[in-house]
Design a protein around this motif. Sequence first.
Motif, PDB file in Angstrom:
ATOM      1  N   PHE A 265      -6.969   6.028  -1.753  1.00 19.92           N
ATOM      2  CA  PHE A 265      -7.904   5.693  -0.678  1.00 19.92           C
ATOM      3  C   PHE A 265      -7.803   4.207  -0.331  1.00 19.92           C
ATOM      4  CE2 PHE A 265     -10.571   9.607  -1.364  1.00 19.92           C
ATOM      5  CZ  PHE A 265     -10.650   9.980  -0.030  1.00 19.92           C
ATOM      6  N   GLN A 266      -7.732   3.362  -1.336  1.00 18.47           N
ATOM      7  CA  GLN A 266      -7.680   1.919  -1.086  1.00 18.47           C
ATOM      8  C   GLN A 266      -6.343   1.490  -0.493  1.00 18.47           C
ATOM      9  OE1 GLN A 266      -9.579  -0.777  -3.844  1.00 18.47           O
ATOM     10  NE2 GLN A 266     -10.486   0.918  -4.986  1.00 18.47           N
ATOM     11  N   CYS A 267      -5.280   2.224  -0.814  1.00 21.86           N
ATOM     12  CA  CYS A 267      -3.965   1.909  -0.232  1.00 21.86           C
ATOM     13  C   CYS A 267      -3.959   2.118   1.281  1.00 21.86           C
ATOM     14  CB  CYS A 267      -2.895   2.794  -0.860  1.00 21.86           C
ATOM     15  SG  CYS A 267      -2.505   2.385  -2.574  1.00 21.86           S
TER      16      CYS A 267
ATOM     17  N   GLY B 256       0.809  -1.211   0.000  1.00 23.08           N
ATOM     18  CA  GLY B 256       0.000   0.000   0.000  1.00 23.08           C
ATOM     19  C   GLY B 256       0.843   1.262   0.000  1.00 23.08           C
ATOM     20  N   ALA B 257       1.927   1.249   0.763  1.00 24.05           N
ATOM     21  CA  ALA B 257       2.798   2.420   0.834  1.00 24.05           C
ATOM     22  C   ALA B 257       3.447   2.706  -0.521  1.00 24.05           C
ATOM     23  CB  ALA B 257       3.869   2.205   1.900  1.00 24.05           C
ATOM     24  N   ILE B 258       3.908   1.661  -1.189  1.00 23.21           N
ATOM     25  CA  ILE B 258       4.554   1.842  -2.498  1.00 23.21           C
ATOM     26  C   ILE B 258       3.560   2.344  -3.537  1.00 23.21           C
ATOM     27  CG2 ILE B 258       5.701   0.632  -4.392  1.00 23.21           C
ATOM     28  CD1 ILE B 258       6.896  -1.251  -2.268  1.00 23.21           C
ATOM     29  N   VAL B 259       2.396   1.721  -3.576  1.00 28.37           N
ATOM     30  CA  VAL B 259       1.390   2.109  -4.568  1.00 28.37           C
ATOM     31  C   VAL B 259       0.879   3.518  -4.295  1.00 28.37           C
ATOM     32  CG1 VAL B 259      -0.909   1.576  -5.470  1.00 28.37           C
ATOM     33  CG2 VAL B 259       0.719  -0.269  -5.047  1.00 28.37           C
TER      34      VAL B 259
ATOM     35  N   MET C  98     -13.902   7.077  -2.147  1.00 27.62           N
ATOM     36  CA  MET C  98     -13.615   6.643  -0.787  1.00 27.62           C
ATOM     37  C   MET C  98     -14.453   5.443  -0.343  1.00 27.62           C
ATOM     38  SD  MET C  98     -15.607   9.742   1.239  1.00 27.62           S
ATOM     39  CE  MET C  98     -14.996   9.292   2.849  1.00 27.62           C
ATOM     40  N   THR C  99     -15.390   5.020  -1.176  1.00 27.95           N
ATOM     41  CA  THR C  99     -16.352   3.980  -0.773  1.00 27.95           C
ATOM     42  C   THR C  99     -15.686   2.696  -0.320  1.00 27.95           C
ATOM     43  OG1 THR C  99     -18.025   4.872  -2.273  1.00 27.95           O
ATOM     44  CG2 THR C  99     -18.323   2.614  -1.530  1.00 27.95           C
ATOM     45  N   GLN C 100     -14.736   2.181  -1.109  1.00 26.46           N
ATOM     46  CA  GLN C 100     -14.115   0.900  -0.778  1.00 26.46           C
ATOM     47  C   GLN C 100     -13.358   0.967   0.544  1.00 26.46           C
ATOM     48  OE1 GLN C 100     -14.224  -2.297  -2.848  1.00 26.46           O
ATOM     49  NE2 GLN C 100     -14.058  -2.582  -0.645  1.00 26.46           N
ATOM     50  N   SER C 101     -12.696   2.077   0.808  1.00 32.00           N
ATOM     51  CA  SER C 101     -11.935   2.216   2.050  1.00 32.00           C
ATOM     52  C   SER C 101     -12.853   2.221   3.270  1.00 32.00           C
ATOM     53  CB  SER C 101     -11.105   3.503   2.019  1.00 32.00           C
ATOM     54  OG  SER C 101     -10.118   3.417   1.032  1.00 32.00           O
ATOM     55  N   VAL C 102     -13.971   2.920   3.175  1.00 34.67           N
ATOM     56  CA  VAL C 102     -14.930   2.936   4.284  1.00 34.67           C
ATOM     57  C   VAL C 102     -15.470   1.534   4.524  1.00 34.67           C
ATOM     58  CG1 VAL C 102     -17.133   3.868   5.099  1.00 34.67           C
ATOM     59  CG2 VAL C 102     -15.557   5.343   3.840  1.00 34.67           C
ATOM     60  N   ALA C 103     -15.754   0.827   3.435  1.00 30.83           N
ATOM     61  CA  ALA C 103     -16.242  -0.556   3.553  1.00 30.83           C
ATOM     62  C   ALA C 103     -15.204  -1.454   4.207  1.00 30.83           C
ATOM     63  CB  ALA C 103     -16.621  -1.092   2.174  1.00 30.83           C
TER      64      ALA C 103
END
Length: 454
Positions: free
Chosen positions: A359-361, A329-332, A416-421
């Motif tokens: 957001f997903q990272c 996640g940090a790299i992406v 932001m939807t996927q991150s909240v989920a």
Amino acid sequence: MMTPEEKRHDMLHSPVELLVCKMAVPTIITMLITALYNMADTYFVGRLDTVSTAAVGLALPLMNVIQAIGFFFGHGSGNYMARKLGEGDVKASAQMADTAAVLSLMMGVILSLLGYMNIRPLSQLLGATPLLMESTVEYVSVLLIGIPFVMASFTMNNQLRFQGNAFYGMIGMASGAVLNVILDPVFIFILGMKVRGAALATVSSQIISFMVLLVMSGRIPFRKPDFVLNGEIVSAIFRFGTPSLFRQSIMSVSIICLNHAAGNFGEAVIAAVSVVNKIVMIGASVVIGFGQGFQPVCGFNNGAKRYDRIKRMYLFCIKASTLFMMVFGAIVFVFAPQLVAFFRDDPDVISAGTPLLRFQCVTGFLQGIIIMTNMIVQNMGKTLLASFLAIARQGVFFIPLVLILPQVFGLTGLQMTQSVADVLTAAFTAIFTVKTLRSLDKLIEENQNKGEVI
């Protein structure tokens, strides 16, 4: 290959951390290869235009459904096979392998025909706007040819994995992926077939994978399948395969909802969603592959009642997958704009895709506990709970959020939807993580009280 007794001894006595890693490497490669199938088309079609990129991305939910059914038969039969091999019943394992493989191939033929009969409604369901309709129909109509081969390939690959022969499954999947990368530029650019060429390259590769897996599973030279359709086999497939079916199917539904929501913001946003899904799939493939390396070891040890080993490998898998996703996640996050541009160098696509990817990272590390808990519950035979956990992230949380947040916060809400989920799902899953560990502790204590060797 090891003999069944050698394999059983290895599964029950080798150090679980090394054993899981050994089993996970080929399954991770297999999952990455599966992602490569989709990424190759997106990359080469991305050299054409944004409309073509979006159209190819719309087919992802369809491929997820096909994968879901393949996993249903593969995980359903594979879990049963691993347990029987753990018990030393080789004949029952072989009968399940042939029966599930034949059923998946037959189901693939049926779904392919249904798809052809409803190609335009299917494309509209996938999220095709009027501008994207013709390209989507052109791409999907060719993909439908490969459905029986894809479904049977996923079934056989998972059966090999649950038998502890994941390397052979990897060879089968890798052969098709390499061919796909070679054929894509030939069909798309040299032969000028564009979107149809991308689909034809994928289907050709899938057929080759199917043939190689027939060889790897010992089905070539051709022999009469040991097809035995009885209550025990059907029950086992549904019991162990249903959570996988729900997990993959609800993912397709969620992507369709996301595509429809993205369509309100234009074709560039649909293309951005397509690109981001392919990038995120890389990290998810590693975590899922790691979990799938864990599953056959868990199945063997569950059959032998070695619950101490199951607990140890479960905790190890959560820690390892969480650490990986933090690094990934940090790299992406840092290189998000460049990664989006790699697939489609369009300013509008990059502008929409970069925040979506970042957001997903931020919450991607939560996938470790979510996926591993779902998999161990499935392996322990708790079908209802495993099925519910399988649909929680994409169904219970994501689908309502993707319908609400874009209406409230616009494009940012969509991004932001996927991150909240992910946050809500991880908090919910943690409850069952604790319960699973307590259940394993209870089973370990019962074994100790009975004087069984652990």
